[in-house]
Design a protein around this motif. Sequence first.
Motif, PDB file in Angstrom:
ATOM      1  N   GLY B  23       0.300  -1.293   0.090  1.00  0.00           N
ATOM      2  CA  GLY B  23      -0.204   0.217  -0.095  1.00  0.00           C
ATOM      3  C   GLY B  23       0.434   1.517   0.095  1.00  0.00           C
ATOM      4  N   LYS B  24       1.737   0.780  -0.758  1.00  0.00           N
ATOM      5  CA  LYS B  24       3.050   2.068  -0.698  1.00  0.00           C
ATOM      6  C   LYS B  24       2.249   3.639  -0.904  1.00  0.00           C
ATOM      7  N   THR B  25       1.533   3.135  -2.185  1.00  0.00           N
ATOM      8  CA  THR B  25       1.262   4.244  -3.906  1.00  0.00           C
ATOM      9  C   THR B  25      -0.391   5.216  -2.731  1.00  0.00           C
ATOM     10  N   THR B  26      -1.029   4.008  -1.692  1.00  0.00           N
ATOM     11  CA  THR B  26      -2.530   4.936  -1.183  1.00  0.00           C
ATOM     12  C   THR B  26      -2.177   4.798  -0.198  1.00  0.00           C
ATOM     13  N   THR B  27      -1.003   5.180   0.563  1.00  0.00           N
ATOM     14  CA  THR B  27      -0.184   6.175   1.621  1.00  0.00           C
ATOM     15  C   THR B  27       0.024   7.348   1.649  1.00  0.00           C
ATOM     16  N   LEU B  28       1.353   7.176   0.449  1.00  0.00           N
ATOM     17  CA  LEU B  28       1.367   8.000  -0.418  1.00  0.00           C
ATOM     18  C   LEU B  28       0.787   9.356  -0.679  1.00  0.00           C
ATOM     19  N   LEU B  29      -0.488   8.982  -1.298  1.00  0.00           N
ATOM     20  CA  LEU B  29      -1.560  10.106  -1.766  1.00  0.00           C
ATOM     21  C   LEU B  29      -2.449  10.233  -0.575  1.00  0.00           C
ATOM     22  N   SER B  30      -3.006   9.701  -0.121  1.00  0.00           N
ATOM     23  CA  SER B  30      -3.810   9.662   1.225  1.00  0.00           C
ATOM     24  C   SER B  30      -2.926  10.790   1.942  1.00  0.00           C
TER      25      SER B  30
END
Lengths: 404, 736
Positions: B23-30
């Motif tokens: 969930g790298k992308t999700t973490t960064l985005l959120s």
Amino acid sequence: MADEDETKEYRWESGYEKTWEAIKEDDDGLLESNVADLVARAKRKRAALKDTGAIQLGMMRHLFVVVDASACMFLQDLKPTRFLCVLKLLEVFVHEFFDLNPISQLGILTTKMKRSEQITVLAGNQKKHIEALQQLKDLSCEGEPSLQNSLERAMNGLKNMPAYSSREILVLFGSLTTCDPGDIQKTIKSLKDNNIRVSIIGLAAEVRICQEIAKKTGGTYNVLIDDHHLKELILNQVQPPAVAGSMEASLVKMGFPGASPIVNDGTSDSSADHAPAYCLCHIESETSSLMGPNGYNCPQCGSRYCELPVECKQCGLTLVSAPHLARSYHHLFPIKPFIERAQVRETTHCFACAKLFVEAETNVYECENCNQIVCLDCDLFIRETLHTCPGCASDPVTAQMKTN
Amino acid sequence: MLELKRALDAKGHCLLEMPSGTGKTTTLLSLIVAYMKAHPLDLTKLVYCSRTVPEIEKVMEELRKLMNYYEKEMGMEQNILGLALSSRKNLCIHPSVSKEREGKVVDGRCYSLTASFVRARHAADDAVPICEFYEGFDAHGKEFPLPPGVYNLDDLKEYGQMKRWCPYFLARHTITHANIVVYSYHYLLDPKIAEVVSKEISKTSVVVFDEAHNIDNVCIDSMSVKITKRLLDKCSNSITILETTISNMKENDSKRLEKEYKRLVEGLRDATIARETDMALVNPVLPSEILEEAVPGTIRTAEHFVAFLKRVVEYIKTRLRVQHVVQESPAGFLRDIHTKVCIDRKPLRFSAERLASLIRTLEISDLTDFSPLVTVSHFATLVSTYTKGFTIIIEPFEDRAPTVSNPILYFSCLDSSIAIKPVFNRFQTVVITSGTLSPLDMYPKILDFHPVIMTSFTMTLARPCILPMIVSKGNDQVAMSSRYETREDTAVIRNYGNLLVEVAAAVPDGIVCFFTSYLYLETIVSSWYDQGIIDQLQRHKLLFIETQDAAETSLALINYIKACDNGRGAVLLSVARGKVSEGIDFDHHLGRAVLMFGIPYVYTQSRILRARLEYLRDQFQIKENDFLTFDAMRHAAQCLGRCMRGKTDYGIMILADKRFSRADKRSKLPKWIQEHLKDTNCNLSTEECVQICKRWLRQMAQPFSREDQLGISLLTLEQLQSEEMQKKIQQRAQGI
């Protein structure tokens, strides 16, 4: 599960074993115990699954067992070899299967050298299957298996079975690869269209295609950990599965041959029914001998059989005895799973086996109806073998209620 | 998240290593979106750079999910505009242009339909074709901003179709006020493109580089130029075209040339204020002080400039006519060009700008033919602008074929920090992240920046779903290694083969093998063939081999996937640093095991590499060996990481080289792999390795459901709020 009679190979011939690893050390907190935990939990889960009493069960089962006989079945990670171990377990399975599903039929296939071979046709006679299994032991395992071929063949056998029966295939798959002539997806689709359920037990590792087949056809896919686990997995298949989709309910004609009275001297009875006769189960084998007056006669055509349940060879009637039916009855009314409780102070011993609860045991199990408390071993025993709660049975009030 | 927040608060740069599938992308985005909402003044924009188009699409999907969630929770439309930008090739909706398959051709044709002079001509003469979508956008699109929402490439195209506006220019225009922009690295790192696309992005932005383990190479590639003989021949052709056009124009319309001359006298500044479409011509970094100077007199007139270019090309041609390898610094090159053909540094520096201007003036609409000339002019500009951090290498032949003369001039950038420096300087926070960034401390050194946060995260897993092992010897106890000395040893090759065969017999479905180079792959496969290992292997699985040909490789990949899907099982032999190792994921059954045969050291005899190593040693005090190991290990980790794409996935990682077990190599693996690499698994023989694999695979095959993860690697809201968990989080926060 190792067969004691088999000549043991020398130590250096056997597989690479690290006996010290049998002692499971769990220093990083995750490893083996965790997986064992998963297995135990899965066990409980299965028990829980059975409680939904209202579901329709496929009591009349037509099952093809496909045994992988490819080169990899000669591996010795199951003792003595995978193949022998599986055959041995299958014997137990066949026995149990007919015990619990007396009105079902079973057939055996093998697959090797990219082909599939029929060992026994669908039939309800367990003796024949067990004999065939014993003969299989001499079969040499070679080549690659073909999932598609064996599934197609099983499907051809099952396709024309009556709609009220549950059509199933059980695959014991040791290989990690399958060599197929065509697109297996088509086979999966037609399996699904024919309402055939495929369950697969893998002997080595998780293979994607098996997972997919099982998932799409509504079966189960499991991979063993060791031979005990394998036994458990195979025996899990003994329980009749819940009906997938809609299956029409219909009446089935059956015969209940009366057992001949057991007469010790065996000479005085002269009635035709109990005259000595060749039994039809053994008539083909050369060693068949004239049977005594004991045996079962088909009520329709009068053929003699030495064991029930069986399908009459003459008239095709399914012959069962009342206890057999009663035995498959418990599938319909399984006992409710016991509730897991933390150690209760006031009760000090298990109701069923009178074992004293010690501090080490954390969980006990309570029956919902009679509120009696039993230990884990008894819980499993009641569920798997007894199929009736000793607490409820011994209580006259609840026992009375049940019969009403 | 905690670390990221700290970095954002500190307005500094950070370096995060997170395993893929966590969930790298999700973490960064959120977090960044939440931060933007909370502090709208501090943080205005998120620029998310990814590598490939599919990856960009994935990011957009995540963003869309996030926005939907916001909408559901907050109950109102969110005022956030997110969009993806890609090349014209992916965005064009012009009926005929969009059918072209090559990016350059699409660019060229687009330019020929939308350049300002073409449009001017169209105004006079209706027969001149133009792009109706661009016209639509130009007429209306600029006034109406895109409504808030999330737009991926297809959405943009759809919107463009609906409004009849050009999606590409719409996206380019919208970048300036969008809150979230997702595009490829090159739009930011390649100075030629960055100038055009990313110039107007505000300072208060967060820039995220995802999958950034190769970022230094991207930087270097964007600044390097390679000139071959064929390219020079093409240059000569284009110069003749230029000459004829100029003479034609002189006869017909000499005024325009005069006008241009005057403009150049006034200075380049004004010349660059052209219409934005004309910016399609690329434009290398020029220090701004140069831009303010006027173009030197020697190249102001068109003929003079063409003659000048001719001299440069001829000079480079003579330089290429060498029999031995030449390596010199840009300064040496400049001196030489001055003495031999009397060209000063200053006009050289302006050559790119001047060429762009000339092409504009001459109204040449088909740019594709001129790309070789543009390359040479860039080279000229770069060589005269930078004296440090670059080197020129002229090789008369390739190393592999020393008899065939194939001279190549490499102008190679040695310092990866040059290209990325503007990015670090300009934006307040730059986040560099990837699944495999270890060893972390190398990146700040080679990119020359100071991160405030530098962390490597591990995975919390409910079961040990990776099994890294170092296999150092075969069953016959002969050590396995791809060392140069033992590389050709049949015993080593045979042991590698046996390892593969045995693993193939024990592991289901797909296996991916990585070799150190194509050459090594070929020699090994041919000797495996002689030893009968290939036959044995094919009994268990089908065999596919990656080649240098992209089409062949993708065909092999398709069939590999097919073989894995239908249960036959397959082995893919590929090369570390190849296409397979970089962009392709082998999740679940596609990659149950990864084998790494040898340590993927880069080809150390390459002169470019040696020059770079020397430079790194002199400038950044990085030992050659350290850098080589770092580079090899990050590629090894990259290859290994291919098989793990999420928490429900599992895979075996086998490192088949004795040298991997040494501390200096082992410690450079990412933390999430090291965590599972036990000491007992570091020096195995083939047989032991296979036994471990078998047992582990059985464990992994046990049913594994969501409930099993709950509480360990997956938390429900209640669990998250529970006191125990809060305590744990607190502890962790303090521990760092």
